[in-house]
Design an enzyme around this catalytic site. Structure first.
Site, PDB file in Angstrom:
ATOM      1  N   LYS A  29      80.558 -36.250  17.762  1.00  0.00           N
ATOM      2  CA  LYS A  29      81.550 -35.706  16.664  1.00  0.00           C
ATOM      3  C   LYS A  29      82.251 -36.845  16.038  1.00  0.00           C
ATOM      4  CE  LYS A  29      84.298 -33.941  19.973  1.00  0.00           C
ATOM      5  NZ  LYS A  29      83.385 -34.095  21.295  1.00  0.00           N
ATOM      6  N   ARG A  53      90.905 -27.839  21.102  1.00  0.00           N
ATOM      7  CA  ARG A  53      90.143 -27.973  22.362  1.00  0.00           C
ATOM      8  C   ARG A  53      90.465 -26.598  23.166  1.00  0.00           C
ATOM      9  NH1 ARG A  53      88.511 -33.619  22.744  1.00  0.00           N
ATOM     10  NH2 ARG A  53      88.117 -34.118  24.545  1.00  0.00           N
ATOM     11  N   ARG A  69      77.675 -45.306  26.640  1.00  0.00           N
ATOM     12  CA  ARG A  69      78.707 -45.505  25.495  1.00  0.00           C
ATOM     13  C   ARG A  69      79.822 -46.665  25.631  1.00  0.00           C
ATOM     14  NH1 ARG A  69      81.476 -40.523  22.666  1.00  0.00           N
ATOM     15  NH2 ARG A  69      82.941 -40.272  24.353  1.00  0.00           N
ATOM     16  N   ARG A 112      85.228 -46.711  28.401  1.00  0.00           N
ATOM     17  CA  ARG A 112      86.723 -45.977  28.578  1.00  0.00           C
ATOM     18  C   ARG A 112      86.929 -45.872  30.038  1.00  0.00           C
ATOM     19  NH1 ARG A 112      86.125 -41.679  24.066  1.00  0.00           N
ATOM     20  NH2 ARG A 112      86.825 -40.351  26.005  1.00  0.00           N
ATOM     21  N   ARG A 150      84.907 -33.682  32.444  1.00  0.00           N
ATOM     22  CA  ARG A 150      85.019 -33.528  31.051  1.00  0.00           C
ATOM     23  C   ARG A 150      84.226 -32.525  30.856  1.00  0.00           C
ATOM     24  NH1 ARG A 150      84.448 -39.320  29.022  1.00  0.00           N
ATOM     25  NH2 ARG A 150      84.496 -38.287  26.931  1.00  0.00           N
TER      26      ARG A 150
HETATM   27  P1  ADP Z   1      85.572 -36.944  24.451  1.00  0.00           P
HETATM   28  O1  ADP Z   1      85.486 -35.567  23.328  1.00  0.00           O
HETATM   29  O2  ADP Z   1      84.383 -37.571  24.394  1.00  0.00           O
HETATM   30  O3  ADP Z   1      85.768 -35.982  25.669  1.00  0.00           O
HETATM   31  P2  ADP Z   1      88.204 -37.751  23.223  1.00  0.00           P
HETATM   32  O4  ADP Z   1      88.240 -39.066  22.833  1.00  0.00           O
HETATM   33  O5  ADP Z   1      88.035 -36.581  22.126  1.00  0.00           O
HETATM   34  O6  ADP Z   1      86.856 -37.500  24.050  1.00  0.00           O
HETATM   35  O7  ADP Z   1      89.131 -37.115  24.384  1.00  0.00           O
HETATM   36  C1  ADP Z   1      89.387 -37.955  25.453  1.00  0.00           C
HETATM   37  C2  ADP Z   1      90.582 -37.125  26.167  1.00  0.00           C
HETATM   38  O8  ADP Z   1      91.868 -37.171  25.538  1.00  0.00           O
HETATM   39  C3  ADP Z   1      90.249 -35.852  26.838  1.00  0.00           C
HETATM   40  O9  ADP Z   1      89.317 -35.944  27.941  1.00  0.00           O
HETATM   41  C4  ADP Z   1      91.576 -35.294  26.962  1.00  0.00           C
HETATM   42  O10 ADP Z   1      92.149 -35.732  28.213  1.00  0.00           O
HETATM   43  C5  ADP Z   1      92.424 -35.610  25.812  1.00  0.00           C
HETATM   44  N1  ADP Z   1      92.490 -34.802  24.745  1.00  0.00           N
HETATM   45  C6  ADP Z   1      91.885 -35.077  23.535  1.00  0.00           C
HETATM   46  N2  ADP Z   1      91.930 -34.359  22.397  1.00  0.00           N
HETATM   47  C7  ADP Z   1      92.687 -33.255  23.214  1.00  0.00           C
HETATM   48  C8  ADP Z   1      93.096 -31.753  22.712  1.00  0.00           C
HETATM   49  N3  ADP Z   1      92.972 -31.376  21.435  1.00  0.00           N
HETATM   50  N4  ADP Z   1      93.629 -31.165  23.758  1.00  0.00           N
HETATM   51  C9  ADP Z   1      93.922 -31.690  25.022  1.00  0.00           C
HETATM   52  N5  ADP Z   1      93.584 -32.975  25.535  1.00  0.00           N
HETATM   53  C10 ADP Z   1      92.912 -33.653  24.279  1.00  0.00           C
END
Ligand code: ADP
Length: 216
Positions: free
Chosen positions: A13, A88, A127, A162, A173
């Site tokens: 993404k 999400r 990554r 990370r 996740r």
């Molecule tokens: P990825 O898509 O690789 O899991 P992100 O960088 O999008 O990583 O998100 C990392 C973390 O941030 C998620 O595991 C969650 O804890 C939090 N997070 C990000 N966006 C949201 C969202 N829209 N709702 C709830 N938690 C979120």
């Protein structure tokens, strides 16, 4: 463009969002990047979010909506936005619908990046991310390495793994994605705005998205 990108962690993404913003000056809005910067800066938001993020759980919807309500009203969103990692959950999608209505904005497309599990697992474990909160360039130890001493090619900051990219957090996740986020695919299918793109190069994905928008 006003687009939502759906897809499992590691589906690409962020990479696709960056390429799309280069096309028309729209902005990438990644709730993950916003939260990581907040954690790093030690703000109230960061303190509230940190534990959830490290465990690979979702941050509560109310915190996310607080961020998004102010973010979408910032002037740089005028040329469009690519939502990467938001919404999400179904409640976030419902809240976004209300928010867009209030701002009198319409989405062009919701894209589901459909990538096989083996691919996302491999990508997530290899990554690496630039530690500069302003940069956050994404690297991969196999396909796109940083400098030999682990520095970002763009800004020179250290490139790191990370905190939520341990095997345990990655597994969590992916489970969270299947339980909470995958239902959004049906949600947007019913709304008639979904386009699914199967695993391919990021350039092909970008072409698929721009082609689908032109056709509308
Ligand atoms: P990825 O898509 O690789 O899991 P992100 O960088 O999008 O990583 O998100 C990392 C973390 O941030 C998620 O595991 C969650 O804890 C939090 N997070 C990000 N966006 C949201 C969202 N829209 N709702 C709830 N938690 C979120």
């Amino acid at each position: 463009m006003r687009i939502i990108l759906l897809g499992a962690p590691g589906a690409g993404k962020g990479t696709v969002a960056k390429q799309l913003t280069d096309l028309d000056g729209s902005v990438q809005i990644s709730t993950g990047d916003i939260l990581r910067s907040a954690v790093k800066a030690g703000t109230e938001l960061g303190k509230k979010a940190q534990g959830y993020m490290e465990r690979g759980e979702l941050v509560p919807d109310s915190l996310i909506m607080e961020i998004m309500e102010s973010r979408l009203e910032e002037p740089d969103c005028k040329k469009g936005f690519i939502l990467d990692g938001f919404p999400r959950t179904i409640p976030q999608a419902e809240a976004l619908k209300k928010l867009l209505k209030k701002l009198n904005l319409k989405l062009d497309l919701v894209v589901d990046l459909d990538v096989p599990r083996e691919v996302v697992l491999d990508r997530l474990t290899t990554r690496r991310t630039c530690s500069n909160p302003e940069c956050q360039e994404i690297y991969n130890v196999k396909s796109k390495p940083p400098t030999a001493d682990g520095k970002c090619l763009k800004c020179g900051w250290k490139v790191v793994q990370r905190d939520d990219e341990t095997e345990e957090a990655i597994t969590k996740r992916l489970i969270t994605y299947n339980e909470k986020t995958a239902p959004l695919i049906d949600y947007y299918k019913k709304e008639g705005s979904l386009k699914t793109i199967s695993f391919t190069s990021s350039q092909e994905i970008v072409n698929g998205i721009t082609g689908a928008i032109k056709k509308k």
